[in-house]
Design an enzyme around this catalytic site. Structure first.
Site, short mmCIF file in Angstrom:
data_model
loop_
_atom_site.label_atom_id
_atom_site.label_comp_id
_atom_site.label_asym_id
_atom_site.label_seq_id
_atom_site.Cartn_x
_atom_site.Cartn_y
_atom_site.Cartn_z
N GLY A 138 29.01 -32.69 78.71
CA GLY A 138 29.97 -33.67 79.15
C GLY A 138 31.03 -33.06 80.04
N ASN A 183 30.86 -30.21 81.64
CA ASN A 183 30.24 -29.70 82.86
C ASN A 183 30.07 -30.81 83.90
OD1 ASN A 183 29.99 -27.19 81.66
ND2 ASN A 183 27.78 -27.35 81.33
N ASN A 204 14.94 -34.50 82.13
CA ASN A 204 14.03 -33.55 82.77
C ASN A 204 12.60 -33.84 82.30
OD1 ASN A 204 13.73 -32.34 80.22
ND2 ASN A 204 15.11 -30.63 80.69
N ARG A 231 13.58 -31.88 88.07
CA ARG A 231 12.40 -31.02 87.97
C ARG A 231 12.71 -29.60 88.44
NH1 ARG A 231 8.21 -33.87 91.61
NH2 ARG A 231 6.54 -33.22 90.19
N THR A 242 22.02 -21.85 84.16
CA THR A 242 22.86 -22.51 83.17
C THR A 242 23.73 -23.59 83.84
OG1 THR A 242 23.02 -20.46 81.91
CG2 THR A 242 24.62 -22.18 81.40
N ASP A 270 23.57 -30.20 84.81
CA ASP A 270 24.86 -30.90 84.72
C ASP A 270 25.52 -31.01 86.09
OD1 ASP A 270 24.51 -31.09 81.96
OD2 ASP A 270 25.49 -29.16 81.61
#
EC number: 2.7.1.15
Length: 311
Positions: A49, A51, A192, A231, A258, A262
């Site tokens: 959230g 991010n 994803n 993807r 990482t 987001d």
């Protein structure tokens, strides 16, 4: 809310998780039962959230973030870059009796990561807490949430959006047991590849196809208004109405993946709040996601308007 950015055109309300990320750098991921020496560590703000709110705010969006933290140094760290990005944190609560959420992220030399999350204060969300945000939901052009807060809270967010006519972007990451009506309210549902298959199985009870386009088509046929499937380096699939569009991603050298998803969601939310078509918003989002993987960490890797995006 804080004063509105005159260049922005839509209010975004993000309701969701906020963590401190403990990032461990390794040559490779350890095997089960193996002890492996790392090459470094760092602590930085995170949580899906936070991010997503930070990504949208850094790009110039008018963003209000509703989250829940503990108190003390971890809470300050978790919210630091959101403040710096200009996000409105007036709807974020600090809880004295629980810890701030924690994510332990292991990143290998190829930039791939594995993540273990301790929910902490993120797990304290209830439908009652969400109902207190009713006025903020009604005043927003887009509401965004994710799977890192309890399913009942996400269901309540969807109900508020349906009642107020506010567009709802649901990033079902991770996949949690939300109501079918919540998935039907999402516009778009962002997943994803594995999340999409899990969501389709939850909706239909059948095994999802391995083909990404088949999964996206199945989600639409099961009643989801629009679907965006991320993807990774291959970009995204977008399904609106009866069409499915492939959005390619720029080719970059990945340092750390990482928070890339987001970054994508934050940029997508910004475009949608400004009235763009889903496909057009995704074209910016894949570039923002690609930019983020060329730098370390989640929020520290997100671009500002002055940064040059790949592609």
């Amino acid at each position: 809310m804080t004063a509105r950015n005159e260049e922005a055109e839509g209010w975004i309300l993000v309701i969701g998780s906020v963590n401190v990320d403990l990032v461990l750098s390794v040559v490779r991921h350890p095997e089960p039962g193996e002890t492996l020496a790392g090459t470094g560590s760092r602590r930085s703000p995170g949580g899906k959230g936070a991010n997503q709110a930070c990504a949208a705010a850094r790009l110039g969006g008018d963003v209000r973030f509703a989250g829940r933290t503990g108190i003390g140094a971890d809470a300050d760290l978790a919210l630091d870059l959101l403040r710096d990005a200009g996000a409105d944190l007036s709807a974020t609560d600090q809880m004295p009796d629980v810890e701030t959420g924690l994510a332990v992220v292991t990143v290998d030399e190829a930039g791939e990561n594995s993540i273990v999350i301790i929910p902490g204060a993120n797990g304290s969300w209830t439908p009652e807490h969400v109902r207190e945000l009713g006025d903020a939901v009604a005043a927003s052009d887009l509401v965004v949430s994710q799977g890192e807060i309890p399913a009942l809270a996400v269901d309540q967010i969807a109900q508020l959006c349906a009642t107020t006519g506010t567009r709802f972007l649901l990033n079902l990451a991770p996949v949690i047991d939300v109501a079918v009506s919540t998935l039907a309210t999402a516009d778009p549902l962002v997943v994803n590849e594995p999340e999409g298959r899990l969501a389709l199985t939850a909706l239909t009870g059948d095994t999802a196809p391995e083909e990404d386009a088949g999964t996206v088509r199945g989600l639409r046929e099961a009643g989801v208004r629009s679907v965006v499937m991320t993807r990774g380096a291959r970009g995204a699939l977008v399904s609106v109405d009866a069409t499915t569009t492939e959005i390619s991603s720029p080719r970059v050298h990945a340092v750390d993946t990482t928070g890339a998803g987001d970054a994508f969601v934050g940029a997508l939310a910004l475009g949608l709040a400004r009235g763009e078509r889903v496909e057009d918003a995704c074209r910016l989002a894949v570039r923002v996601g690609a930019y983020s993987v060329t730098r370390g960490g989640a929020q520290p890797s997100y671009p500002r308007p002055s940064d040059v995006l790949p592609g």
